[in-house]
Design a protein around this motif. Structure first.
Motif, PDB file in Angstrom:
ATOM      1  N   HIS A  32      50.318  52.868  34.541  1.00  8.64           N
ATOM      2  CA  HIS A  32      50.902  53.924  33.707  1.00  8.64           C
ATOM      3  C   HIS A  32      50.215  55.274  33.816  1.00  8.64           C
ATOM      4  N   GLU A  33      48.889  55.265  33.948  1.00  7.91           N
ATOM      5  CA  GLU A  33      48.212  56.561  34.013  1.00  7.91           C
ATOM      6  C   GLU A  33      48.600  57.279  35.303  1.00  7.91           C
ATOM      7  N   HIS A  36      52.193  58.694  34.924  1.00  6.43           N
ATOM      8  CA  HIS A  36      52.316  59.917  34.118  1.00  6.43           C
ATOM      9  C   HIS A  36      51.573  61.097  34.737  1.00  6.43           C
ATOM     10  N   LEU A  37      50.334  60.848  35.155  1.00  7.47           N
ATOM     11  CA  LEU A  37      49.522  61.960  35.647  1.00  7.47           C
ATOM     12  C   LEU A  37      50.060  62.525  36.965  1.00  7.47           C
ATOM     13  N   ASP A  40      52.698  64.865  36.112  1.00  8.35           N
ATOM     14  CA  ASP A  40      52.165  66.114  35.543  1.00  8.35           C
ATOM     15  C   ASP A  40      51.581  67.000  36.646  1.00  8.35           C
ATOM     16  N   LEU A  41      50.853  66.373  37.562  1.00  7.15           N
ATOM     17  CA  LEU A  41      50.164  67.154  38.596  1.00  7.15           C
ATOM     18  C   LEU A  41      51.141  67.666  39.650  1.00  7.15           C
ATOM     19  N   TRP A  44      52.346  71.090  38.805  1.00 10.72           N
ATOM     20  CA  TRP A  44      51.489  72.217  39.196  1.00 10.72           C
ATOM     21  C   TRP A  44      51.862  72.682  40.600  1.00 10.72           C
ATOM     22  N   GLN A 138      43.717  74.930  40.050  1.00  9.23           N
ATOM     23  CA  GLN A 138      44.508  73.737  39.702  1.00  9.23           C
ATOM     24  C   GLN A 138      44.513  72.729  40.842  1.00  9.23           C
ATOM     25  N   ARG A 141      41.597  70.573  40.858  1.00 10.69           N
ATOM     26  CA  ARG A 141      41.670  69.525  39.829  1.00 10.69           C
ATOM     27  C   ARG A 141      42.554  68.366  40.302  1.00 10.69           C
ATOM     28  N   LYS A 144      40.303  66.384  42.658  1.00 12.12           N
ATOM     29  CA  LYS A 144      39.304  65.575  41.955  1.00 12.12           C
ATOM     30  C   LYS A 144      39.963  64.392  41.254  1.00 12.12           C
ATOM     31  N   TRP A 145      41.167  64.619  40.770  1.00 15.50           N
ATOM     32  CA  TRP A 145      41.872  63.512  40.127  1.00 15.50           C
ATOM     33  C   TRP A 145      42.124  62.392  41.141  1.00 15.50           C
ATOM     34  N   GLY A 148      38.870  60.762  42.044  1.00 10.96           N
ATOM     35  CA  GLY A 148      38.350  59.973  40.919  1.00 10.96           C
ATOM     36  C   GLY A 148      39.118  58.674  40.749  1.00 10.96           C
ATOM     37  N   LYS A 149      40.424  58.744  40.838  1.00  6.83           N
ATOM     38  CA  LYS A 149      41.272  57.550  40.689  1.00  6.83           C
ATOM     39  C   LYS A 149      40.995  56.557  41.805  1.00  6.83           C
ATOM     40  N   LYS A 151      38.213  56.146  43.495  1.00  2.39           N
ATOM     41  CA  LYS A 151      36.929  55.477  43.248  1.00  2.39           C
ATOM     42  C   LYS A 151      37.045  54.450  42.135  1.00  2.39           C
ATOM     43  N   GLU A 152      37.715  54.875  41.070  1.00  4.78           N
ATOM     44  CA  GLU A 152      37.813  54.026  39.894  1.00  4.78           C
ATOM     45  C   GLU A 152      38.629  52.760  40.187  1.00  4.78           C
TER      46      GLU A 152
ATOM     47  N   SER B 416      31.512  52.942  38.716  1.00  6.47           N
ATOM     48  CA  SER B 416      32.659  53.732  38.250  1.00  6.47           C
ATOM     49  C   SER B 416      32.645  53.708  36.730  1.00  6.47           C
ATOM     50  N   ASP B 610      37.623  66.098  33.071  1.00  4.72           N
ATOM     51  CA  ASP B 610      38.671  67.111  32.971  1.00  4.72           C
ATOM     52  C   ASP B 610      39.577  66.693  31.799  1.00  4.72           C
ATOM     53  N   THR B 613      43.287  65.985  33.418  1.00  2.00           N
ATOM     54  CA  THR B 613      43.456  64.948  34.443  1.00  2.00           C
ATOM     55  C   THR B 613      42.583  63.734  34.178  1.00  2.00           C
ATOM     56  N   ALA B 615      39.658  63.350  35.280  1.00  2.00           N
ATOM     57  CA  ALA B 615      38.728  63.139  36.398  1.00  2.00           C
ATOM     58  C   ALA B 615      37.296  63.395  35.935  1.00  2.00           C
ATOM     59  N   PRO B 616      36.366  62.456  36.241  1.00  2.00           N
ATOM     60  CA  PRO B 616      34.976  62.654  35.832  1.00  2.00           C
ATOM     61  C   PRO B 616      34.391  63.908  36.481  1.00  2.00           C
ATOM     62  N   HIS B 642      54.862  63.160  27.287  1.00  2.00           N
ATOM     63  CA  HIS B 642      55.609  62.594  28.417  1.00  2.00           C
ATOM     64  C   HIS B 642      56.984  62.087  28.016  1.00  2.00           C
ATOM     65  N   TRP B 756      48.388  56.882  27.700  1.00  2.00           N
ATOM     66  CA  TRP B 756      47.128  57.143  26.988  1.00  2.00           C
ATOM     67  C   TRP B 756      46.553  58.476  27.413  1.00  2.00           C
TER      68      TRP B 756
END
Lengths: 160, 837
Positions: A32-33, A36-37, A40-41, A44, A138, A141, A144-145, A148-149, A151-152, B416, B610, B613, B615-616, B642, B756
Motif C-alpha cells: 500500500h505505501e 500511494h507514494l 504522489d511522486l 511531481w 523534488q 526526494r 531518496k524515496w 530508501g524503499k 533498502k528497506e 534498515s 522526509d 516521502t 525516506a530516511p 489519497h 498510513w
C-alpha cells in the motif's frame, strides 16, 4: 546554444519517470505505501513536465505541456493482477526490480536537472535556474524515496 | 464529602484555581456495593491502565479480591482524581470469562491444555522456522498496556536473541506519530512538557485532541483553570463539537485530511505578523528559512477554501497563539490518525519553537499518547525502535546496546528501519512472516480494513500466538492462546506522557493458571535457549524488580535515564518524571529548559525522515544540517488525502473513541456502568446531512466505503457537515459472529482504508470516502452518550440523557488548599509550592 536539447531530453525523462512510477503503483497495489507514494511522486514529475514545456519555448523547443497519459483500462487490469499476485513470493523480486528502475530513472533526471542548472547559470537566466532548483529538489526526494524503499524492502524479500 | 454519579458527570466537582496556583486535591473513591473504606483489608498502589493520563490510585483489597479504587492525593498527575474508566473498570478483572488456562488448536478448535504443551508448541514452531528461514519468519506484535519490564524483556528477546527486525506495538495505531513528530523536531522522543504547564499557561491549544474524553482528569485540570481567576484561552481544532470545542475561545473545524494546510496558514500569519522570537530561533534552531518560504504560500484566504475554515477564524487563532505568553500545545488522534499526521504534528512543534515557548512553566508541548504505557513501548524498544532511544543508523549506538546485552553487534538487526506493524501484516500476507505473536492487543478489531486483516490472520500457513486476558476476536483465530495476568495481578512500572513513572503493584493473584506477561516472555527465552555471547542466558532477570534494574542499566546516559529511580522510591509518594539520575535525583519536570536538545548527531535517536516521502535522512546529511544538535524546524507542503469524496461516496468518514470505553472494549464492556453508558455502536451525522438523506435521530443507517459496510443507529449531533463519525470500539466478541460480522458489520474498521503516514507509519483512520443511507425507522434514540462529543443537537427526551446505574455513585472529597495530605513528596509537591509563591 544546446540548452533546448537538454530540456527536450529532460522533458522525455520526466515523462518516463512519471509513467514508471504510475506503473509501479499499479503493479504493487497490495504494497500500500508503494501504491500511494508512487502515485504522489508521479504527480511531481508530471508537474515538472508542464513547467519544462512552459519554459522550453524560449530555447526553441515546442514540447507538449500535457504529461503522457496513463492507460486506465490497462491500469485496472494490472491492479487486479496485483491483488491476485499479492501472495506470490515472486512478486517481491519484481518489486525490487521496479524500485531499482525508479531509482535509476530518478538519478538520470537528476543529472538532467544539473545540466539545466549549469546552463542557466552560464547564460544568467534566473527564471530557468529557479525552475531547475525547485524541481531538482523534488527530484532528489523521489530518488531518496526509491533508494530508501529498495533498502528497506530488500532484506525480507531476499532472505525469506 | 459528596456522592456523585460520575457517568452523568464524568469530570466531577469543580475545584477552581488561578494561573500559577496549586491545583486543589480531590480524592475520588469508588468501592463495591456494601464495602466501606474502613472494612478494606489493604490498599495497593498502582496507576491507571485504561487510558494514557497516568492517574495514580490505590486498589482496595478485601478477602483477596479487588473491591474498588481510590485516587492518590499526593500524586503529581491527578491530585487524587480518577476518571470514569478507572472508577468502574476494575470490575473487569473478576469477569467470569477470563482466560484461565492455555488453549491450543486441535482439529480446528481451541481446546484447553497445560502450559508445557502450549509453550512447547510455540517453541518448536519458533525453532523450526529459525532453522528453515531464519529470524525474518518471526514477528512480535505487542501493545501499549503492558509494563516497562515486560516490553524491555520482549525487545531484548526479539532484537538481541531471535534477531528479528519485526517487532512493533499497537502504539503504531495511537502514538507512532507522537514519537515521530518529537524525533523530527528534537532528534529524540521525550515530551517537552509537563501537566503542570496547565497550571501556568495563558493559552492552551488542543489539536485533534479531545482531552475531555481521552484523558478526563487532564481535562478536569483545565476545567478547574477555566473556572478560576484569569483562565487560559482555549484553541480547539476538531471537526466535532467536543466538550473542548464547547469551552473553546476559538474552535476550528477543518475538513478531514487538511490539517497541514490549516497549520501552515496559522504559521503563515504568525510569521507574517512577526510574532516570533528571533533570538530563540537564531540561538537554538535550524531550518527556519525553509519554513518561512513554505508557509508564505498558505494565506488564510486560500486555505479557507481547502479546509472549509473561515479565514477570519484562522487569523483569530493565529493572533491568540501569536500573543500567548505561556503556550501549552497538545496533539492527539485528530492529527495523528489523519492525512499527513507527522507533518501536521511537526507544525504544532514549530509554533512553540519559533515563539520560543519551551522549557518554562506553562510553555510546553504534549504530543499525547493514546495508551497507558505507550511511552514504555517506545522507550523499551517494543515498538521496533532500539532500547532507550538508541539510533538504529548509528553504529556506536548498536555497539553500546550490544555491550549492555553482551551480544555481538551483528546479531542486533539494524540494516534498515524497524518493520512497522502494517508492513508486518503485509509480510504475513505474502507468506514471509510465518509466526506472529500478538500480546495484549486485538488487531482483528483495531486495524484498518478488517476483511483484509481477517483474511491474513486466518491463513493456515500463519502460526498465530495470542497472549491476552480474554478470548478476543484475535484470540479466536489463534493457534495457541496464552492466558495472561493483568493490572492488579502483577507488578511493574509504567510511564505516562509527561514522563511520570509509576509503580503498579500486585494486589491479588491472577485467575486460574494465568501468568504475568513478564513470566511468559522469560519462560519463552529460556525454553528457546537464548544466550549471550558468553553462553550465559540472554535474559538474566527473573522478577519485575530485577527486570527494572536491568532496564535502568540500559537507560544509563540516555535521554530516558531511569538510573535514579528504584521501586522503593516509587512506593508511597508521587510518580517521578524521567530523566532521573544522579544529577536529577528527584526527576526532571521540564526538559529543554536551556534551549539544549537531545539532537546532537552522536546522541539523537534518529536522523529523521522526509515528512512527505518517509525516506530516511542520510546520517551525513543530518550532520551537515544540524552539527550542534539544535531543534529542527521542518516545513511540509499540504498533500490532499489519497481517498477523496466522490459521487458514489460523497461523505468523509472519521473514526474515534468515546469517554466510556477503551480500545476494543475488552475491559470496559465488562464494567456494567461503562457498558450501560455506551452499549452499542452509533454513527454521528450533522443535522444538515441528516436532512439531505432523510434520516432522523435513532434511525438505523448503513455506512459504506469501498471496503465494506456497517449498520448503526444515527446520532444527529454537532459534527461538521459532510463528515460522519463512527466509534471504533465495537467488535464482535459479544455478538453471535464471535470474531466477525454475522450479517451487518459493526466494527468501524470494516470501512477504513489501508494507508498510513509515510513518516510515522501510523495508519490513517480519519480520512475515508463514505456514503450513508437509511435502513429502518427509529425505535428510540441512538445508544450514544449525550454528555460528550456525541451529544444530540436537537430536542432530546430528558429521561433518556446519559446517567449512571445506581452503582455509579462515587465519593469525592475535596481538600482545600493548604490542608493537603501530609507526607506528599516528589515532583509535583515541589513544583506546586514554588508556583504558589
Amino acid at each position: 546554444m544546446k540548452t533546448g536539447l537538454v530540456l527536450e531530453q529532460l522533458h522525455r525523462d520526466e515523462n518516463d519517470l512519471a509513467q514508471h512510477l504510475l506503473r509501479i503503483s499499479e503493479r504493487h497495489k497490495v504494497d500500500h505505501e508503494i501504491y500511494h507514494l508512487a502515485r504522489d511522486l508521479a504527480k511531481w514529475s508530471r508537474q515538472h513536465v508542464r513547467e519544462i514545456a512552459a519554459i522550453a519555448g524560449r530555447y526553441g523547443q515546442e514540447l507538449d505541456p500535457e504529461p503522457k497519459g496513463e492507460n486506465t483500462l490497462l491500469e485496472k487490469i494490472r491492479e487486479k493482477g496485483s491483488e491476485l499476485a499479492g501472495r506470490d513470493a515472486e512478486a517481491g523480486l519484481l518489486l525490487l526490480r521496479d524500485l531499482r528502475e525508479a531509482y535509476i530513472k530518478a538519478c538520470g533526471v537528476s543529472a538532467d536537472w544539473e545540466l539545466v542548472a549549469q546552463a542557466a547559470q552560464g547564460i544568467k537566466h534566473t527564471d530557468l535556474l529557479e525552475v531547475a532548483e525547485r524541481c531538482h529538489a523534488q527530484n532528489l526526494r523521489q530518488m531518496k524515496w526509491a533508494n530508501g524503499k529498495l533498502k528497506e524492502s530488500a532484506t525480507q524479500i531476499l532472505v525469506s | 464529602m459528596g456522592r456523585i454519579d460520575r457517568i452523568a458527570e464524568p469530570w466531577g466537582t469543580r475545584t477552581p484555581y488561578g494561573s500559577g496556583g496549586t491545583w486543589p486535591v480531590r480524592v475520588d473513591t469508588h468501592l463495591a456495593e456494601g464495602v466501606d473504606a474502613e472494612s478494606v483489608d489493604r490498599w495497593v498502589q498502582t496507576a491507571s491502565i485504561l487510558h494514557s493520563n497516568g492517574d495514580a490510585m490505590d486498589i482496595a483489597v478485601k478477602d483477596n479480591r479487588i473491591v474498588g479504587v481510590r485516587g492518590r492525593a499526593e500524586d503529581r498527575v491527578n491530585h487524587g482524581r480518577l476518571g470514569p474508566k478507572d472508577l468502574y473498570g476494575w470490575q473487569a478483572n473478576a469477569s467470569k470469562d477470563r482466560l484461565t488456562r492455555p488453549l491450543i488448536r486441535e482439529g480446528g478448535k481451541l481446546v484447553e491444555t497445560n502450559w508445557d504443551t502450549a509453550m512447547d508448541r510455540v517453541v518448536s514452531r519458533s525453532k523450526a522456522l529459525l532453522a528453515e528461514q531464519g529470524p525474518s519468519a518471526l514477528g512480535f506484535y505487542t501493545t501499549g498496556q503492558l509494563f516497562a519490564e515486560e516490553y524491555y524483556t520482549l525487545g531484548t528477546i526479539a532484537h538481541g536473541g531471535i534477531g528479528t527486525n519485526h517487532v512493533d506495538g499497537n502504539t503504531r495505531l495511537c502514538t507512532a506519530t507522537a514519537a515521530e513528530a518529537l524525533k523530527e523536531s528534537f532528534g529524540c522522543d521525550g515530551q517537552p512538557g509537563s501537566y503542570t504547564d496547565v497550571d501556568h499557561a495563558d493559552v492552551i491549544a488542543l489539536y485533534g485532541h479531545n482531552v475531555a474524553e481521552t484523558q478526563t482528569v487532564l481535562w478536569t485540570r483545565m476545567l478547574d483553570r477555566l473556572a478560576g481567576p484569569n483562565p487560559p484561552a482555549i484553541i480547539c481544532v476538531d471537526p466535532r463539537m467536543t466538550e473542548v470545542a464547547r469551552a473553546a475561545t476559538v474552535h476550528l473545524a477543518p475538513r478531514p485530511g487538511t490539517n497541514v494546510a490549516l497549520m501552515n496558514a496559522i504559521l503563515h500569519d504568525i510569521i507574517a505578523n512577526g510574532w516570533v522570537d528571533q533570538d530563540y530561533i537564531q540561538a537554538h534552531t535550524v531550518g527556519y528559512q525553509e519554513l518561512e518560504k513554505e508557509v508564505a504560500k498558505y494565506a488564510p484566504a486560500l486555505v479557507a477554501e481547502i479546509t472549509g475554515v473561515p479565514a477570519e477564524k484562522i487569523e483569530e487563532a493565529a493572533r491568540i497563539l501569536g500573543h500567548a505568553e505561556r503556550l501549552l500545545s497538545t496533539v492527539l488522534q485528530g492529527f495523528y490518525q489523519s492525512n499527513q499526521g507527522t507533518a501536521a504534528a511537526v507544525q504544532v512543534n514549530n509554533i512553540n519553537i519559533i515563539r520560543g515557548m519551551l522549557g518554562r512553566p506553562g510553555c510546553g508541548i504534549l504530543q499525547m499518547n493514546g495508551q497507558p504505557t505507550a511511552e514504555n513501548t517506545r522507550e523499551c524498544g517494543a515498538d521496533g525502535d532500539l532500547a532507550a532511544f538508541r539510533n538504529w543508523s548509528n553504529d556506536a549506538h548498536i555497539k553500546d546496546l550490544a555491550r549492555v546485552w553482551n551480544v555481538d553487534p551483528m546479531s542486533i538487526p539494524h540494516y534498515s528501519p524497524p518493520t512497522h506493524l502494517m508492513q508486518m501484516m503485509r509480510y504475513a500476507e505474502d507468506g514471509s512472516i510465518r509466526m506472529l505473536w500478538v500480546s495484549g492487543t486485538n488487531p482483528a478489531v483495531s486495524l484498518p480494513e478488517l476483511p483484509r486483516i481477517r483474511s491474513i490472520l486466518e491463513q493456515e500457513r500463519l502460526f498465530l500466538v495470542v497472549q491476552d486476558i480474554f478470548l478476543t476476536e484475535t484470540a479466536q483465530l489463534a493457534d495457541v492462546v496464552l492466558p495472561a495476568a493483568t493490572w492488579g495481578e502483577k507488578t511493574g512500572t509504567l510511564t505516562n506522557v509527561d514522563r511520570t513513572v509509576h509503580l503498579s503493584e500486585k494486589a491479588v493473584d491472577p485467575p486460574g493458571e494465568a501468568r504475568p506477561d513478564l513470566d511468559i516472555f522469560i519462560d519463552y527465552a529460556h525454553r528457546m535457549g537464548l544466550k549471550d555471547k558468553d553462553g550465559q542466558p540472554l535474559i538474566k532477570w527473573d522478577s519485575p524488580e530485577s527486570a527494572f534494574e536491568a532496564w535502568k542499566e540500559c537507560t544509563r546516559g540516555r535521554p530516558c535515564d531511569y538510573t535514579g529511580i528504584t521501586y522503593a522510591k516509587l512506593r508511597g509518594g508521587s510518580g517521578i518524571q524521567w530523566p532521573c539520575n544522579e544529577e536529577n535525583p528527584n526527576g526532571t519536570e521540564r526538559i529543554y529548559a536551556d534551549g539544549k536538545f537531545w539532537a546532537h548527531p552522536e546522541y539523537c535517536e534518529t536522523y529523521g525522515r522526509d515528512l512527505i516521502t518517509g525516506a530516511p535522512v542520510d546520517p551525513t546529511e543530518y550532520k551537515a544540517l544540524n552539527p550542534e544538535g539544535r531543534a529542527i524546524i521542518k516545513a511540509a507542503e499540504y498533500v490532499p488525502p489519497h481517498e477523496l469524496p466522490s459521487q458514489e461516496f460523497p461523505l468523509q468518514l472519521i473514526t474515534g473513541r468515546t469517554l466510556f470505553h477503551f480500545h476494543t472494549r475488552t475491559k470496559t464492556a465488562r464494567a456494567p456502568e461503562l457498558q450501560a453508558a455506551a452499549p452499542d455502536v452509533w454513527v454521528e451525522l450533522s443535522a444538515h446531512d441528516a436532512g439531505t438523506y432523510g434520516i432522523a435521530e435513532g434511525d438505523l443507517a448503513e455506512v459504506a466505503t469501498p471496503r465494506g459496510s456497517v449498520q448503526a443507529k444515527v446520532r444527529i449531533g454537532g459534527i461538521r457537515d459532510g463528515v460522519v463519525f463512527l466509534p471504533f470500539h465495537y467488535g464482535y466478541w459479544d455478538t453471535s459472529g464471535g470474531h466477525q460480522p454475522d450479517g451487518a458489520g459493526r466494527a468501524a474498521n470494516e470501512l477504513t482504508i489501508t494507508d498510513w503516514d509515510a513518516a510515522s507509519k501510523q495508519p490513517i483512520f480519519k480520512t475515508a470516502a463514505a456514503r450513508i443511507s437509511r435502513v429502518a425507522a427509529a425505535d428510540g434514540p441512538a445508544p450514544a452518550p449525550t454528555n460528550t462529543a456525541s451529544a444530540p443537537s436537537g430536542d432530546f427526551p430528558a429521561g433518556l440523557l446519559t446517567r449512571g446505574l445506581p452503582s455509579a455513585l462515587v465519593d469525592e472529597e475535596v481538600v482545600p488548599n493548604g490542608t493537603g495530605p501530609a507526607g506528599g513528596r516528589g515532583g509535583s509537591g515541589t513544583d506546586d509550592r514554588e508556583a504558589s509563591l
